[in-house]
Design an enzyme around this catalytic site. Structure first.
Site, PDB file in Angstrom:
ATOM      1  N   GLU A 269      -1.214  -8.625   4.056  1.00  0.00           N
ATOM      2  CA  GLU A 269      -0.868  -8.910   5.454  1.00  0.00           C
ATOM      3  C   GLU A 269      -2.094  -9.286   6.286  1.00  0.00           C
ATOM      4  O   GLU A 269      -1.961  -9.923   7.332  1.00  0.00           O
ATOM      5  CB  GLU A 269      -0.162  -7.698   6.086  1.00  0.00           C
ATOM      6  CG  GLU A 269      -1.052  -6.574   6.582  1.00  0.00           C
ATOM      7  CD  GLU A 269      -1.635  -5.691   5.497  1.00  0.00           C
ATOM      8  OE1 GLU A 269      -2.456  -4.801   5.796  1.00  0.00           O
ATOM      9  OE2 GLU A 269      -1.259  -5.891   4.318  1.00  0.00           O
TER      10      GLU A 269
ATOM     11  N   CYS B 126       0.822  -1.207   0.000  1.00  0.00           N
ATOM     12  CA  CYS B 126       0.000   0.000   0.000  1.00  0.00           C
ATOM     13  C   CYS B 126       0.866   1.272   0.000  1.00  0.00           C
ATOM     14  O   CYS B 126       1.402   1.632  -1.032  1.00  0.00           O
ATOM     15  CB  CYS B 126      -0.991  -0.014   1.153  1.00  0.00           C
ATOM     16  SG  CYS B 126      -2.357   1.154   0.919  1.00  0.00           S
TER      17      CYS B 126
ATOM     18  N   HIS C  26      -3.665  -5.371   0.405  1.00  0.00           N
ATOM     19  CA  HIS C  26      -3.166  -5.656   1.752  1.00  0.00           C
ATOM     20  C   HIS C  26      -3.097  -7.163   2.024  1.00  0.00           C
ATOM     21  O   HIS C  26      -3.978  -7.732   2.691  1.00  0.00           O
ATOM     22  CB  HIS C  26      -4.065  -4.989   2.791  1.00  0.00           C
ATOM     23  CG  HIS C  26      -3.844  -3.517   2.911  1.00  0.00           C
ATOM     24  ND1 HIS C  26      -3.003  -2.948   3.853  1.00  0.00           N
ATOM     25  CD2 HIS C  26      -4.343  -2.492   2.176  1.00  0.00           C
ATOM     26  CE1 HIS C  26      -3.003  -1.639   3.708  1.00  0.00           C
ATOM     27  NE2 HIS C  26      -3.811  -1.332   2.695  1.00  0.00           N
TER      28      HIS C  26
END
Length: 266
Positions: A227, A117, A225
């Site tokens: 993660e 990001c 994203h």
């Protein structure tokens, strides 16, 4: 002898926190990013508080990879010769100063690099590209922002497909030419840096993943994203597993060099 852990450097955000008119500076790292390194990369996340540009060579010699996280703040548009479009959005010039230099050092030194990001946008800017400050106002582009008042499970849920470059590692990680990803960004790549190669695009043409051209090791970045609960998503898990493999290779080389230095005569 037990092998020392891989260490991945995650630069901190700089933010003022407090209330009642009293604010103090804090150095912050989101748990989800550190946890993705610990679980998905199988490495130890590390921070170097108050590190500055002059510290980069020494600190890079101590780590096996660098992950640039997402953040509420945006890259200051002065780094791509624009004025601030929305003064209400947070900025983090201290982080900019460190990370834009750190990216160049990672590429030059062959240190595994993963951008997420804001980190994705930082890599593009560091290598000479520009950003759309308001993707949702660009004709023909979707609104890539998350529903901010929704529960996190909804904010980070899959939002749109991305089309992956044929024959790319991203296609391998996804197991096919297309995969669904989340979407939580207001800014995005406008002009792609010459040193980057597009690896994925959203249906509206917005670039969603890049590779550093000619990189000696893992050097990729994504606008989405991965993660977020990476261990539950095979595509996201594959990204972090590949990053972890590159970090372990770097650790082996780093330890070999240290051993040779210890046993060098004189």
């Amino acid at each position: 002898m037990k092998m020392p852990p891989c260490m991945v450097w995650l630069p901190a955000d700089h933010r003022l926190l407090g209330d009642h008119g009293h604010q103090m500076p804090f150095l912050l790292l989101g748990d989800k990013y550190a946890r993705a390194v610990k679980v998905g990369v199988e490495a130890q996340p590390v921070m170097f508080p108050l590190a500055d540009v002059g510290d980069i060579p020494e600190l890079l010699s101590m780590v096996d990879g660098v992950m640039l996280t997402g953040s509420p703040s945006n890259v200051h548009p002065s780094h791509f010769d624009e004025e601030v479009a929305d003064p209400s959005l947070p900025l983090d010039p201290v982080r900019d100063t460190l990370t834009l230099a750190l990216i160049k050092a990672c590429v030059h030194e062959g240190v595994p690099l993963l951008g997420i990001c804001r980190g994705f946008q930082e890599i593009n800017v560091a290598l000479g590209g520009t950003l759309h400050q308001r993707v949702h106002e660009v004709p023909g582009r979707m609104d890539h922002r998350e529903p901010k008042t929704a529960p996190f499970e909804e904010q980070y849920a899959p939002r749109h497909p991305i089309h992956l470059a044929p024959g790319s590692v991203f296609e391998t990680w996804a197991g096919g030419p297309q995969v669904m990803v989340n979407s939580l960004h207001g800014q995005g790549i406008h002009r792609l840096a010459d040193g980057l190669e597009p690896m994925a695009q959203a249906p509206d043409g917005q670039i969603e993943a890049v590779a550093v051209r000619g990189a000696r090791t893992f050097a990729y970045a994504v606008q989405f994203h991965p993660e977020w609960r990476c261990w539950e998503n095979p595509f996201y898990s594959a990204i972090f597993a590949a990053f972890g493999h590159a970090c372990r290779q770097r650790r082996s080389l780093r330890l070999q060099a240290a051993d040779l230095a210890r046993h060098r005569p004189g």
